[in-house]
Design a protein around this motif. Structure first.
Motif, PDB file in Angstrom:
ATOM      1  N   ARG A 185       0.539   4.530  -2.466  1.00 37.65           N
ATOM      2  CA  ARG A 185       0.471   5.927  -2.014  1.00 37.65           C
ATOM      3  C   ARG A 185       1.532   6.754  -2.738  1.00 37.65           C
ATOM      4  O   ARG A 185       1.266   7.874  -3.166  1.00 37.65           O
ATOM      5  CB  ARG A 185       0.653   6.030  -0.510  1.00 37.65           C
ATOM      6  CG  ARG A 185       0.484   7.457  -0.009  1.00 37.65           C
ATOM      7  CD  ARG A 185       0.572   7.543   1.519  1.00 37.65           C
ATOM      8  NE  ARG A 185       0.222   8.876   1.954  1.00 37.65           N
ATOM      9  CZ  ARG A 185       1.049   9.916   1.954  1.00 37.65           C
ATOM     10  NH1 ARG A 185       2.302   9.779   1.527  1.00 37.65           N
ATOM     11  NH2 ARG A 185       0.635  11.104   2.381  1.00 37.65           N
ATOM     12  N   ASP A 186       2.727   6.217  -2.897  1.00 37.17           N
ATOM     13  CA  ASP A 186       3.782   6.927  -3.629  1.00 37.17           C
ATOM     14  C   ASP A 186       3.338   7.249  -5.057  1.00 37.17           C
ATOM     15  O   ASP A 186       3.643   8.317  -5.587  1.00 37.17           O
ATOM     16  CB  ASP A 186       5.066   6.101  -3.666  1.00 37.17           C
ATOM     17  CG  ASP A 186       5.733   5.954  -2.311  1.00 37.17           C
ATOM     18  OD1 ASP A 186       5.421   6.744  -1.392  1.00 37.17           O
ATOM     19  OD2 ASP A 186       6.569   5.039  -2.166  1.00 37.17           O
TER      20      ASP A 186
ATOM     21  N   ARG B 102       0.817  -1.222   0.000  1.00 37.72           N
ATOM     22  CA  ARG B 102       0.000   0.000   0.000  1.00 37.72           C
ATOM     23  C   ARG B 102       0.850   1.272   0.000  1.00 37.72           C
ATOM     24  O   ARG B 102       0.492   2.274  -0.597  1.00 37.72           O
ATOM     25  CB  ARG B 102      -0.971  -0.001   1.166  1.00 37.72           C
ATOM     26  CG  ARG B 102      -2.002   1.090   0.974  1.00 37.72           C
ATOM     27  CD  ARG B 102      -3.339   0.859   1.610  1.00 37.72           C
ATOM     28  NE  ARG B 102      -3.809  -0.464   1.828  1.00 37.72           N
ATOM     29  CZ  ARG B 102      -4.522  -1.188   0.946  1.00 37.72           C
ATOM     30  NH1 ARG B 102      -4.777  -0.705  -0.241  1.00 37.72           N
ATOM     31  NH2 ARG B 102      -4.946  -2.390   1.261  1.00 37.72           N
ATOM     32  N   SER B 103       2.006   1.258   0.632  1.00 34.70           N
ATOM     33  CA  SER B 103       2.859   2.457   0.636  1.00 34.70           C
ATOM     34  C   SER B 103       3.354   2.772  -0.780  1.00 34.70           C
ATOM     35  O   SER B 103       3.492   3.944  -1.151  1.00 34.70           O
ATOM     36  CB  SER B 103       4.040   2.304   1.594  1.00 34.70           C
ATOM     37  OG  SER B 103       4.875   1.247   1.176  1.00 34.70           O
TER      38      SER B 103
ATOM     39  N   ASP C 139      -4.480  10.183   0.129  1.00 34.24           N
ATOM     40  CA  ASP C 139      -4.875   9.353   1.273  1.00 34.24           C
ATOM     41  C   ASP C 139      -6.372   9.075   1.252  1.00 34.24           C
ATOM     42  O   ASP C 139      -6.806   7.946   1.498  1.00 34.24           O
ATOM     43  CB  ASP C 139      -4.478  10.029   2.588  1.00 34.24           C
ATOM     44  CG  ASP C 139      -2.965  10.061   2.777  1.00 34.24           C
ATOM     45  OD1 ASP C 139      -2.259   9.201   2.200  1.00 34.24           O
ATOM     46  OD2 ASP C 139      -2.491  10.965   3.491  1.00 34.24           O
TER      47      ASP C 139
END
Length: 174
Positions: free
Chosen positions: A102-103, A98-99, A115
Motif C-alpha cells: 500500500r505504501d 500488504r501495508s 486501496d
C-alpha cells in the motif's frame, strides 16, 4: 555531470511519482527492462513483481539487476543503482507485507485508488523484493543548473569544445 549528494539522492528517491526501470537478464541472456513502481525506505529500493511477471522469473534465476530512476524536467536528475536483489517475501506471503505494498501504491495514486487496486488484485500473488543501496553501486547525476557553468561542473572528457553556459543550460519547465 554533477553528482547528487547523499541527501539529494534520498530526497529524489522519496519524491512521489518517479518510476524506476529495472534491467534484468532474460532466459536467452539478453537484457530486459521494465518500468515499475517502487518505494525507497531504510536504504533500500522496495518493489513487488507479480508471480507470473517475466522479470520476477529473471530475478529468480539471476538476482543481479540495474535500476534507473530519472525525471523528465530540469535539472534532469538521475540515479542508477546496480546490485543484488533480496527476496524479502516470496509470492504467497502477501498478507505479511500488504501495508508495504500500500505504501508503494500511494506514492503513485490517491489513497482510495490504491486501496481499490490492492483489493482488486489481492488474489494475484506478488513477491516483496528489495535492492539495498549499500553495498550496491549507486551513481547519480544532473544537468547543470541555471547560472552554473557546464565547463566547471562537467568533466573535461565530455567535451570536444567547451560550450558557453548560455548555449544550452535548460530552464526548469513549469
Amino acid at each position: 555531470m554533477p553528482r547528487l549528494s547523499t541527501d539529494q539522492i534520498v530526497e529524489f528517491l522519496t519524491e512521489p511519482g518517479h518510476l524506476t526501470r529495472i534491467a534484468t537478464v532474460d532466459t536467452d541472456g539478453a537484457p530486459s527492462v521494465a518500468p515499475i513502481w517502487f518505494l525507497f525506505d531504510d536504504g533500500r529500493i522496495w518493489f513487488t513483481p507479480r508471480e507470473k511477471s517475466s522479470w520476477w522469473h529473471h530475478i529468480q534465476r539471476e538476482p543481479r539487476v540495474a535500476m534507473t530512476i530519472d525525471e523528465d524536467d530540469a535539472p534532469f536528475r538521475k540515479v542508477f543503482v546496480k546490485g543484488t536483489v533480496t527476496v524479502e517475501h516470496p509470492p504467497g506471503e502477501d498478507d505479511a507485507w500488504r501495508s508495504r505494498y500500500r505504501d508503494i501504491a500511494i506514492r503513485y495514486t490517491p489513497d482510495a485508488f490504491a486501496d481499490a487496486y490492492i483489493n482488486a488484485t489481492v488474489h494475484e500473488p506478488r513477491a516483496l523484493l528489495s535492492l539495498p543501496c549499500d553495498p550496491a553501486a549507486v551513481t547519480s547525476w544532473r544537468m547543470p543548473l541555471q547560472g552554473e557553468d557546464p565547463a566547471e561542473v562537467w568533466a573535461p572528457q565530455y567535451y570536444h569544445r567547451r560550450p558557453a553556459p548560455e548555449e544550452w543550460v535548460p530552464e526548469r519547465r513549469v
